[in-house]
Design a protein around this motif. Structure first.
Motif, PDB file in Angstrom:
ATOM      1  N   MET A   1      12.544 -15.854  26.167  1.00  8.62           N
ATOM      2  CA  MET A   1      12.599 -16.857  25.123  1.00  8.62           C
ATOM      3  C   MET A   1      14.020 -16.998  24.563  1.00  8.62           C
ATOM      4  SD  MET A   1      10.825 -18.968  23.504  1.00  8.62           S
ATOM      5  CE  MET A   1      10.739 -19.881  22.030  1.00  8.62           C
ATOM      6  N   PHE A   2      14.664 -15.852  24.322  1.00  2.00           N
ATOM      7  CA  PHE A   2      16.031 -15.902  23.803  1.00  2.00           C
ATOM      8  C   PHE A   2      16.992 -16.529  24.816  1.00  2.00           C
ATOM      9  CE2 PHE A   2      14.739 -12.379  20.885  1.00  2.00           C
ATOM     10  CZ  PHE A   2      14.973 -13.065  19.714  1.00  2.00           C
ATOM     11  N   ASN A   3      16.721 -16.311  26.102  1.00  2.00           N
ATOM     12  CA  ASN A   3      17.594 -16.881  27.128  1.00  2.00           C
ATOM     13  C   ASN A   3      17.498 -18.404  27.135  1.00  2.00           C
ATOM     14  OD1 ASN A   3      19.480 -16.551  29.250  1.00  2.00           O
ATOM     15  ND2 ASN A   3      17.861 -17.076  30.690  1.00  2.00           N
ATOM     16  N   ILE A   4      16.289 -18.943  26.968  1.00  2.66           N
ATOM     17  CA  ILE A   4      16.126 -20.395  26.926  1.00  2.66           C
ATOM     18  C   ILE A   4      16.844 -20.976  25.716  1.00  2.66           C
ATOM     19  CG2 ILE A   4      14.430 -22.254  26.678  1.00  2.66           C
ATOM     20  CD1 ILE A   4      12.490 -20.452  28.272  1.00  2.66           C
ATOM     21  N   LEU A   5      16.710 -20.324  24.565  1.00  3.65           N
ATOM     22  CA  LEU A   5      17.419 -20.782  23.363  1.00  3.65           C
ATOM     23  C   LEU A   5      18.929 -20.707  23.558  1.00  3.65           C
ATOM     24  CD1 LEU A   5      15.289 -19.178  20.517  1.00  3.65           C
ATOM     25  CD2 LEU A   5      15.487 -21.597  21.073  1.00  3.65           C
ATOM     26  N   SER A   6      19.377 -19.638  24.199  1.00  9.20           N
ATOM     27  CA  SER A   6      20.804 -19.474  24.458  1.00  9.20           C
ATOM     28  C   SER A   6      21.329 -20.572  25.376  1.00  9.20           C
ATOM     29  CB  SER A   6      21.052 -18.100  25.078  1.00  9.20           C
ATOM     30  OG  SER A   6      22.402 -17.932  25.409  1.00  9.20           O
ATOM     31  N   ILE A   7      20.570 -20.917  26.397  1.00 11.43           N
ATOM     32  CA  ILE A   7      20.986 -21.981  27.305  1.00 11.43           C
ATOM     33  C   ILE A   7      21.021 -23.320  26.587  1.00 11.43           C
ATOM     34  CG2 ILE A   7      20.277 -23.295  29.346  1.00 11.43           C
ATOM     35  CD1 ILE A   7      19.361 -20.633  30.567  1.00 11.43           C
ATOM     36  N   LEU A   8      20.018 -23.598  25.749  1.00  9.02           N
ATOM     37  CA  LEU A   8      20.002 -24.860  25.008  1.00  9.02           C
ATOM     38  C   LEU A   8      21.191 -24.974  24.058  1.00  9.02           C
ATOM     39  CD1 LEU A   8      16.207 -25.275  24.218  1.00  9.02           C
ATOM     40  CD2 LEU A   8      17.587 -26.580  25.830  1.00  9.02           C
ATOM     41  N   VAL A   9      21.474 -23.891  23.333  1.00  5.34           N
ATOM     42  CA  VAL A   9      22.631 -23.897  22.429  1.00  5.34           C
ATOM     43  C   VAL A   9      23.914 -24.052  23.232  1.00  5.34           C
ATOM     44  CG1 VAL A   9      23.951 -22.472  20.809  1.00  5.34           C
ATOM     45  CG2 VAL A   9      21.478 -22.595  20.614  1.00  5.34           C
ATOM     46  N   GLY A  10      23.987 -23.399  24.381  1.00  3.55           N
ATOM     47  CA  GLY A  10      25.171 -23.497  25.237  1.00  3.55           C
ATOM     48  C   GLY A  10      25.384 -24.894  25.780  1.00  3.55           C
ATOM     49  N   LEU A  11      24.303 -25.559  26.155  1.00  5.55           N
ATOM     50  CA  LEU A  11      24.440 -26.924  26.665  1.00  5.55           C
ATOM     51  C   LEU A  11      24.913 -27.885  25.579  1.00  5.55           C
ATOM     52  CD1 LEU A  11      21.330 -27.223  28.993  1.00  5.55           C
ATOM     53  CD2 LEU A  11      23.732 -27.091  29.654  1.00  5.55           C
ATOM     54  N   VAL A  12      24.384 -27.738  24.375  1.00  8.27           N
ATOM     55  CA  VAL A  12      24.835 -28.590  23.263  1.00  8.27           C
ATOM     56  C   VAL A  12      26.307 -28.314  22.955  1.00  8.27           C
ATOM     57  CG1 VAL A  12      24.536 -29.066  20.805  1.00  8.27           C
ATOM     58  CG2 VAL A  12      22.542 -28.854  22.272  1.00  8.27           C
ATOM     59  N   ALA A  13      26.685 -27.048  22.921  1.00  7.79           N
ATOM     60  CA  ALA A  13      28.080 -26.694  22.657  1.00  7.79           C
ATOM     61  C   ALA A  13      28.989 -27.200  23.774  1.00  7.79           C
ATOM     62  CB  ALA A  13      28.221 -25.182  22.500  1.00  7.79           C
ATOM     63  N   PHE A  14      28.502 -27.170  25.012  1.00  2.00           N
ATOM     64  CA  PHE A  14      29.311 -27.645  26.131  1.00  2.00           C
ATOM     65  C   PHE A  14      29.540 -29.147  26.059  1.00  2.00           C
ATOM     66  CE2 PHE A  14      29.900 -28.846  30.654  1.00  2.00           C
ATOM     67  CZ  PHE A  14      31.064 -28.130  30.874  1.00  2.00           C
ATOM     68  N   VAL A  15      28.512 -29.898  25.685  1.00  2.00           N
ATOM     69  CA  VAL A  15      28.673 -31.351  25.539  1.00  2.00           C
ATOM     70  C   VAL A  15      29.670 -31.658  24.428  1.00  2.00           C
ATOM     71  CG1 VAL A  15      27.469 -33.455  24.834  1.00  2.00           C
ATOM     72  CG2 VAL A  15      26.431 -31.926  26.499  1.00  2.00           C
ATOM     73  N   ILE A  16      29.584 -30.937  23.318  1.00  2.00           N
ATOM     74  CA  ILE A  16      30.534 -31.144  22.222  1.00  2.00           C
ATOM     75  C   ILE A  16      31.948 -30.786  22.669  1.00  2.00           C
ATOM     76  CG2 ILE A  16      31.208 -30.323  19.927  1.00  2.00           C
ATOM     77  CD1 ILE A  16      28.227 -30.092  19.294  1.00  2.00           C
ATOM     78  N   ALA A  17      32.084 -29.706  23.451  1.00  2.00           N
ATOM     79  CA  ALA A  17      33.406 -29.312  23.942  1.00  2.00           C
ATOM     80  C   ALA A  17      33.957 -30.344  24.932  1.00  2.00           C
ATOM     81  CB  ALA A  17      33.339 -27.935  24.592  1.00  2.00           C
ATOM     82  N   LEU A  18      33.082 -30.948  25.735  1.00  2.00           N
ATOM     83  CA  LEU A  18      33.553 -31.986  26.653  1.00  2.00           C
ATOM     84  C   LEU A  18      34.055 -33.210  25.897  1.00  2.00           C
ATOM     85  CD1 LEU A  18      31.024 -31.990  29.624  1.00  2.00           C
ATOM     86  CD2 LEU A  18      33.423 -31.339  29.647  1.00  2.00           C
ATOM     87  N   VAL A  19      33.368 -33.599  24.840  1.00  2.00           N
ATOM     88  CA  VAL A  19      33.833 -34.716  24.011  1.00  2.00           C
ATOM     89  C   VAL A  19      35.156 -34.325  23.343  1.00  2.00           C
ATOM     90  CG1 VAL A  19      33.298 -36.152  22.012  1.00  2.00           C
ATOM     91  CG2 VAL A  19      31.515 -35.605  23.652  1.00  2.00           C
ATOM     92  N   GLY A  20      35.325 -33.044  23.049  1.00  2.00           N
ATOM     93  CA  GLY A  20      36.563 -32.564  22.453  1.00  2.00           C
ATOM     94  C   GLY A  20      37.764 -32.639  23.371  1.00  2.00           C
ATOM     95  N   LEU A  21      37.551 -32.950  24.650  1.00  2.00           N
ATOM     96  CA  LEU A  21      38.675 -33.130  25.572  1.00  2.00           C
ATOM     97  C   LEU A  21      39.414 -34.437  25.332  1.00  2.00           C
ATOM     98  CD1 LEU A  21      37.324 -31.883  29.004  1.00  2.00           C
ATOM     99  CD2 LEU A  21      39.151 -30.904  27.648  1.00  2.00           C
ATOM    100  N   VAL A  22      38.745 -35.394  24.723  1.00  2.00           N
ATOM    101  CA  VAL A  22      39.354 -36.690  24.447  1.00  2.00           C
ATOM    102  C   VAL A  22      40.497 -36.474  23.450  1.00  2.00           C
ATOM    103  CG1 VAL A  22      38.942 -38.985  23.487  1.00  2.00           C
ATOM    104  CG2 VAL A  22      37.193 -37.882  24.864  1.00  2.00           C
ATOM    105  N   PRO A  23      41.655 -37.070  23.691  1.00  2.00           N
ATOM    106  CA  PRO A  23      42.758 -36.909  22.739  1.00  2.00           C
ATOM    107  C   PRO A  23      42.341 -37.314  21.323  1.00  2.00           C
ATOM    108  CG  PRO A  23      43.553 -37.915  24.750  1.00  2.00           C
ATOM    109  CD  PRO A  23      42.058 -37.850  24.862  1.00  2.00           C
ATOM    110  N   LEU A  24      42.802 -36.565  20.361  1.00  2.00           N
ATOM    111  CA  LEU A  24      42.529 -36.715  18.934  1.00  2.00           C
ATOM    112  C   LEU A  24      41.103 -36.330  18.554  1.00  2.00           C
ATOM    113  CD1 LEU A  24      44.474 -39.999  18.189  1.00  2.00           C
ATOM    114  CD2 LEU A  24      45.249 -37.652  17.896  1.00  2.00           C
ATOM    115  N   LEU A  25      40.316 -35.825  19.474  1.00  2.00           N
ATOM    116  CA  LEU A  25      38.988 -35.303  19.148  1.00  2.00           C
ATOM    117  C   LEU A  25      38.888 -33.804  19.438  1.00  2.00           C
ATOM    118  CD1 LEU A  25      36.583 -38.106  20.407  1.00  2.00           C
ATOM    119  CD2 LEU A  25      37.299 -37.614  18.075  1.00  2.00           C
ATOM    120  N   GLY A  26      40.026 -33.151  19.592  1.00  2.00           N
ATOM    121  CA  GLY A  26      40.047 -31.722  19.869  1.00  2.00           C
ATOM    122  C   GLY A  26      39.479 -30.881  18.744  1.00  2.00           C
TER     123      GLY A  26
END
Length: 73
Positions: A1-26
């Motif tokens: 159960m904790f692994n599924i929650l960890s993966i979900l949190v990781g995917l959300v954080a990864f999407v936010i980090a990908l958007v953070g690649l855009v200049p001025l959105l770091g």
């Protein structure tokens, strides 16, 4: 159960980090890093290592992006 929650949190954080690649959105990486830390903690509580590894990847990715941008951009 904790692994599924960890993966979900990781995917959300990864999407936010990908958007953070855009200049001025770091600054979004400042939001992604604490989320990845929480996901890593959840991954440490589980038996599987995939959620933990995903969040560690997001931590390295977001931290490196902040390092390159000087912490701002």
């Amino acid at each position: 159960m904790f692994n599924i929650l960890s993966i979900l949190v990781g995917l959300v954080a990864f999407v936010i980090a990908l958007v953070g690649l855009v200049p001025l959105l770091g600054w979004l990486n400042w939001l992604a890093l604490p989320m990845a830390i929480v996901g890593t903690a959840l991954g440490l509580l589980s038996d599987s290592k995939s959620g933990r590894n995903l969040n560690l990847l997001v931590l390295i990715f977001g931290g490196f992006r902040l390092f390159l941008g000087g912490g701002f951009i």
